[in-house]
Design a protein around this motif. Sequence first.
Motif, PDB file in Angstrom:
ATOM      1  N   ALA A   1      66.328  55.179  50.088  1.00  0.00           N
ATOM      2  CA  ALA A   1      64.911  55.212  50.253  1.00  0.00           C
ATOM      3  C   ALA A   1      64.548  56.541  50.622  1.00  0.00           C
ATOM      4  N   LYS A   2      65.049  57.204  51.271  1.00  0.00           N
ATOM      5  CA  LYS A   2      64.426  58.550  51.702  1.00  0.00           C
ATOM      6  C   LYS A   2      65.128  59.843  50.874  1.00  0.00           C
ATOM      7  N   LEU A   3      66.145  59.788  50.474  1.00  0.00           N
ATOM      8  CA  LEU A   3      66.774  61.006  49.790  1.00  0.00           C
ATOM      9  C   LEU A   3      66.468  61.142  48.361  1.00  0.00           C
ATOM     10  N   PHE A   4      66.262  59.758  47.708  1.00  0.00           N
ATOM     11  CA  PHE A   4      66.195  59.901  46.353  1.00  0.00           C
ATOM     12  C   PHE A   4      64.922  59.395  45.717  1.00  0.00           C
ATOM     13  N   THR A   5      63.907  59.907  46.416  1.00  0.00           N
ATOM     14  CA  THR A   5      62.516  59.493  46.030  1.00  0.00           C
ATOM     15  C   THR A   5      61.725  60.831  45.724  1.00  0.00           C
ATOM     16  N   ARG A   6      60.884  60.886  44.591  1.00  0.00           N
ATOM     17  CA  ARG A   6      60.265  61.850  44.222  1.00  0.00           C
ATOM     18  C   ARG A   6      58.965  61.644  43.599  1.00  0.00           C
ATOM     19  N   THR A   7      57.812  61.997  44.053  1.00  0.00           N
ATOM     20  CA  THR A   7      56.530  61.695  43.462  1.00  0.00           C
ATOM     21  C   THR A   7      56.063  62.874  42.496  1.00  0.00           C
ATOM     22  N   VAL A   8      55.736  62.366  41.339  1.00  0.00           N
ATOM     23  CA  VAL A   8      55.272  63.521  40.401  1.00  0.00           C
ATOM     24  C   VAL A   8      53.785  63.138  40.131  1.00  0.00           C
ATOM     25  N   ASN A   9      53.034  63.919  40.287  1.00  0.00           N
ATOM     26  CA  ASN A   9      51.271  63.854  39.948  1.00  0.00           C
ATOM     27  C   ASN A   9      51.087  64.148  38.724  1.00  0.00           C
ATOM     28  N   LEU A  10      50.530  63.048  38.067  1.00  0.00           N
ATOM     29  CA  LEU A  10      50.233  63.056  36.623  1.00  0.00           C
ATOM     30  C   LEU A  10      48.614  63.163  36.176  1.00  0.00           C
ATOM     31  N   VAL A  11      48.198  63.566  35.319  1.00  0.00           N
ATOM     32  CA  VAL A  11      46.854  63.465  34.699  1.00  0.00           C
ATOM     33  C   VAL A  11      46.898  62.061  33.995  1.00  0.00           C
ATOM     34  N   ALA A  12      46.070  61.221  34.302  1.00  0.00           N
ATOM     35  CA  ALA A  12      45.850  59.830  33.655  1.00  0.00           C
ATOM     36  C   ALA A  12      44.248  59.666  32.847  1.00  0.00           C
ATOM     37  N   LEU A  13      44.384  58.796  32.180  1.00  0.00           N
ATOM     38  CA  LEU A  13      42.952  58.531  31.450  1.00  0.00           C
ATOM     39  C   LEU A  13      42.878  56.911  31.639  1.00  0.00           C
ATOM     40  N   ARG A  14      41.710  56.727  32.661  1.00  0.00           N
ATOM     41  CA  ARG A  14      41.226  55.264  32.722  1.00  0.00           C
ATOM     42  C   ARG A  14      40.404  54.817  31.522  1.00  0.00           C
ATOM     43  N   VAL A  15      41.022  53.762  30.797  1.00  0.00           N
ATOM     44  CA  VAL A  15      40.651  53.391  29.571  1.00  0.00           C
ATOM     45  C   VAL A  15      40.258  51.843  29.411  1.00  0.00           C
ATOM     46  N   PRO A  16      39.276  51.378  28.837  1.00  0.00           N
ATOM     47  CA  PRO A  16      39.254  49.946  28.669  1.00  0.00           C
ATOM     48  C   PRO A  16      40.599  49.467  27.993  1.00  0.00           C
ATOM     49  N   ALA A  17      41.036  48.116  28.512  1.00  0.00           N
ATOM     50  CA  ALA A  17      42.161  47.595  28.066  1.00  0.00           C
ATOM     51  C   ALA A  17      42.078  47.440  26.478  1.00  0.00           C
ATOM     52  N   THR A  18      41.125  47.132  25.838  1.00  0.00           N
ATOM     53  CA  THR A  18      40.954  47.033  24.544  1.00  0.00           C
ATOM     54  C   THR A  18      41.182  48.374  23.432  1.00  0.00           C
TER      55      THR A  18
END
Length: 480
Positions: A22-39
Amino acid sequence: MAAHLLPPLNRNLTALTAEAKAKLFTRTVNLVALRVPATVCNKALQVLPPHLLDIPRLRSIVNDESSSKTRLVLLNPTITSDAIPEKVKEFIDANNAEIVDMYPLKLDYDYWTADQILRSIIPDELNIPSSFELIGHIAHMNLRKEYLPYKKIVGEVILDKNQYIRTVVNKTDSIDHTFRFFKMELLAGDDDLLAELKESNCKFKFDFSKVYWNSCLQTEHDRIVSQFFAKNDTVCDVMAGVGPFALPAAKNRGCTVFANDLNPESFKWLSENVVGNKLGHLVRAYNMDGRDFITKSLVDLNNAVITDEMKAKAPPPPAPRSRDGKKKHADGATKDATVDSEQKKAVVAEPKTEVASGPTKIKIFNHYVMNLPATALEFLDAFRGLFYEREAEVPAQSLPIIHVHCFSNVIDDLEGDVWRRAETFLGCDIPQENIIKIHRVRDVAPKKEMLCISFRLPAEAAYAKPVSRAEKRKIDEVDE
C-alpha cells in the motif's frame, strides 16, 4: 514507459507485506482532464485520440464524481493546462467542455505488472526473474543464486499477479537421477503440490514434489505419439513417469502400452492416471528396474492371461444411435449426441515417418520409448540378445523402433555424438538405414542440448547371445 508512470524504486526490498504494497508501490500522476457531457464521449474518442491518455489497462474516459451527467476525458500526461493543443481547444469550444487541472490518477500495486514491480526491487544489473513453468496451479521457478536474497518477494509477486496460480516453488537442487524429481522449497502461497492438469487430451494428477514432470516437453510427447505411433501399435515405455507418453499413445492412437517407472510414486500416479482416463484395457503399469522391464514386458505381452485381464477392463461400447443422430437408451429414450470438446483436440495425424514392419510369429512391441535423458542410453545394452535364436519368429525388418532421449554438449556434431554413444552402449554399429531420425528437442543449458535418437534395433544386437549382468561386470572391469 516514462519514469513517472512506473512504480517507485524499492531497491533491495526483501519482504512484501500488505502495508508495504500500500505504501511503497503507490504513485499519483496529475493529469489535465476535460469535463464533458456524457453524450459527447464517443465524439471525444473520435476527435482526440492523439491527445488522450494512452496507457495500457487504463481508460481515457472515467466517471465524474461531481455529476452523473458528465464524464472526465483524461489527456496525455505531457499536456499541461497552460499548453493545450489547438485541436483540444477546438473540441472544448465546440462541446461546452471544461478544463479540470490536476486530476489525480492513482496507480498502485494492483496496477503494476509483475515485471514492473520486480524491476523496482531487483538491482539494475540483474535481469527480471519472472519466468516459470506452470504445472496445474503450481508455478515452478529455477532461480539462480544471485536471486536467492529476493526469492520470497519474487514468489509473492508471481502469486499476486497470476490469478490461476496458488503455489510458487523454487528448485533447490539438481534432479534425482534415480527417481527423477526435484528438491524444492515453497516461496509463496499454499503448501499444496498435488497437481492436476490436462495435456494431449489426457488428465494427469500427481504429487509434483515426488515425481518428474516437465510441461516444456509436451511438444516432444506429441511429436513421438503423432509421427511414429499408428493405431493399434504396441508400445513399451521403459521410463514412463506418470504417463505423458503412455496415456496419449493409448487414448489418442489406440495403442497398447506397457509402461514402467522405477520410482514408486511415479508408478502410483501412473496407475491412478490410467484409471482416471479409463485406459486400463490399453495401459498396464509396472514398477521395475528398466533393464528387467525390457525383458519382462516382452514375456507379459505374450501371456494370454495378462492380455485377457486388460481386455476385460475395456469400457462398454457406446449406445447405438437412432436415425436422427440421438443416442438410444435401454428405455427407448434418446438424448442429443455431442462430441466431447477435448476429443476434438486429440492428436490424430497419421505418422509422418515410415516405420512399418512385417509380420512376426510372436507378439512384439513396435516401439520402445526411453525418456530418461541423463542415463537412458546406458540401458540399450538390455536389448542385446532380446530376440536370441528367434530370427525365424521375428525377422530383421520387423524389429522394434527404439526412441532414446539423451543429452549432448558436443558443439560441432551433436547428432554424430548421440549416434556413436548409442552404438557404444548397444555394443554394435547402428547402420545408416536403421537410423530413422535424430531430433533436437530443446536447449536445457548453455552448451547442453536434449536430443532423441530413433532407430530400428539392429539385427546384430537383437540376435546376439545374451550376456548376464555378472558377465558384463567382469568384461567392464577388464576394459577398465
